[in-house]
Design an enzyme around this catalytic site. Structure first.
Site, PDB file in Angstrom:
ATOM      1  N   ALA A  32       0.871  -1.189   0.000  1.00 19.55           N
ATOM      2  CA  ALA A  32       0.000   0.000   0.000  1.00 19.55           C
ATOM      3  C   ALA A  32       0.904   1.234   0.000  1.00 19.55           C
ATOM      4  CB  ALA A  32      -0.970   0.005   1.182  1.00 19.55           C
ATOM      5  N   HIS A  34       3.144   4.557  -0.581  1.00 20.44           N
ATOM      6  CA  HIS A  34       2.903   5.992  -0.753  1.00 20.44           C
ATOM      7  C   HIS A  34       4.273   6.667  -0.847  1.00 20.44           C
ATOM      8  CE1 HIS A  34       3.986   6.101   3.466  1.00 20.44           C
ATOM      9  NE2 HIS A  34       2.954   5.339   3.785  1.00 20.44           N
ATOM     10  N   GLY A  36       6.033   8.164   1.216  1.00 20.44           N
ATOM     11  CA  GLY A  36       6.956   7.875   2.325  1.00 20.44           C
ATOM     12  C   GLY A  36       7.807   6.654   2.003  1.00 20.44           C
ATOM     13  N   HIS A  37       7.146   5.574   1.550  1.00 23.62           N
ATOM     14  CA  HIS A  37       7.893   4.379   1.161  1.00 23.62           C
ATOM     15  C   HIS A  37       8.863   4.700   0.018  1.00 23.62           C
ATOM     16  CE1 HIS A  37       3.983   2.467   2.627  1.00 23.62           C
ATOM     17  NE2 HIS A  37       4.876   1.840   3.361  1.00 23.62           N
ATOM     18  N   GLN A 153       9.946   1.651  16.252  1.00 26.18           N
ATOM     19  CA  GLN A 153      10.381   0.486  15.463  1.00 26.18           C
ATOM     20  C   GLN A 153      11.853   0.607  15.089  1.00 26.18           C
ATOM     21  OE1 GLN A 153       8.044  -1.313  12.131  1.00 26.18           O
ATOM     22  NE2 GLN A 153       9.371  -0.079  10.845  1.00 26.18           N
ATOM     23  N   SER A 185       0.772   7.588   5.729  1.00 28.07           N
ATOM     24  CA  SER A 185       0.665   6.249   6.314  1.00 28.07           C
ATOM     25  C   SER A 185      -0.314   5.459   5.456  1.00 28.07           C
ATOM     26  CB  SER A 185       0.120   6.343   7.743  1.00 28.07           C
ATOM     27  OG  SER A 185      -0.365   5.081   8.160  1.00 28.07           O
ATOM     28  N   SER A 186      -0.039   4.177   5.286  1.00 29.02           N
ATOM     29  CA  SER A 186      -0.986   3.339   4.537  1.00 29.02           C
ATOM     30  C   SER A 186      -2.344   3.377   5.219  1.00 29.02           C
ATOM     31  CB  SER A 186      -0.477   1.899   4.471  1.00 29.02           C
ATOM     32  OG  SER A 186       0.832   1.872   3.924  1.00 29.02           O
TER      33      SER A 186
END
Ligand code: AMP
Length: 282
Positions: A32, A34, A36-37, A153, A185-186
């Site tokens: 999913a 976006h 950011g990824h 994380q 965020s997804s």
């Protein structure tokens, strides 16, 4: 871009990609995708000769009442975006491939793994550490790229990599936001238009705190109180000032302090944060 579903083939292809003078970068995701990824992929491309991305919605990191079944899945579009960004290899295994029947080993990063999101999502970071350790073993990258968006994380994975002597570098990448300040965020896909507006309370609270720090406030209690003023319309999980490495609370802000927030907007749990890098002299 080659799409690989089995551990054996991924190991084989990564072994061939990885050479001393041609670093291999790994970008793990749950899909999913976006911007950011994609920022992680771009960073990886700027530092590595080849990039392996992964898409795996990891059941081990979801609690029994969380959103595993409805987590957004946009595989074909994700593949198009990764190919456009120059990813050479995409690992997209099934759950059975990652956790075959009889699999019995997990990785718990004790202490730090039970702080922030680890406190409100018991077992979450054990799920994350286990899958990331497996991906590190499978791909054997020189560098692995993670977002500062998931700051807890990142801290847990750095600790794991240190403790287990993974021979790789973990690179933290800045948070990418929408124009109005909401961190991408997804899970933003779950938000109704009204909830999307309510969600802006998170970056607003962080900005409020950031401005107070810039004006000289250093006491966590006072800063948290100020941030809280922005958060009365959402269901707060935590607003905390912690050491970015250990995730332990700090009472006085200093460089390396993480200001982190998590809240439910409707049924959607969102997180955001900022890292205090240096302090204006007051
Ligand atoms: P996910 O697919 O949510 O597991 O995220 C995969 C990676 O993308 C993680 O390292 C995240 O921290 C990172 N990421 C997610 N959202 C953002 C964002 N808005 N900015 C930068 N990195 C992000």
């Amino acid at each position: 871009m080659k799409i690989v579903e089995t551990v054996a083939e991924m190991q084989h292809l990564c072994r061939n990609l990885r050479t001393e003078n041609a670093p291999l970068g790994l970008v793990p995701t749950m899909g999913a995708l976006h911007a950011g990824h994609l920022s992680l992929v771009r960073r990886a491309r700027s530092e590595c000769a080849s990039i392996a991305a992964t898409i795996f919605v990891n059941p081990l990191q979801f609690g029994p009442n969380e959103d595993l079944a409805k987590y957004p899945r946009t595989f074909d579009e994700d593949c198009r975006q990764l190919a456009d960004e120059g990813v050479s290899l995409l690992f997209a295994p099934t759950t059975a491939e990652m956790y075959p029947p009889g699999a019995a080993t997990t990785i718990s990063v004790t202490g730090i793994g039970d702080r922030l999101d680890g406190a409100s999502r018991p077992g979450h970071f054990t799920g994350v550490a286990t899958v990331v350790a497996k991906l590190f073993h499978i791909a054997h990258p020189h560098r692995a790229f993670f977002g500062q968006k998931d700051a807890a994380q990142l801290a847990v994975l750095r600790q794991m990599a240190r403790d287990l002597n993974f021979d790789l570098e973990i690179i933290g990448c800045p948070i990418v936001r929408d124009a109005d300040g909401l961190a991408l965020s997804s899970r933003n896909k779950y938000l109704s238009p009204a909830e999307r507006t309510e969600a802006l309370a998170l970056p607003r609270a962080l900005r409020h705190i950031q401005q107070s720090i810039a004006s000289g406030e250093r006491q966590s209690d006072a800063l948290i109180q100020q941030g809280m003023q922005e958060l009365n319309r959402v269901k707060l999980d935590y607003l905390a000032t912690v050491d970015a490495q250990t995730l332990l609370p700090v009472s006085t802000i200093q460089p390396g302090t993480l200001i982190a927030v998590a809240a439910w907007v409707g049924q959607t749990r969102l997180i955001d944060n900022f890292l205090v890098e240096n302090l204006p002299s007051s």
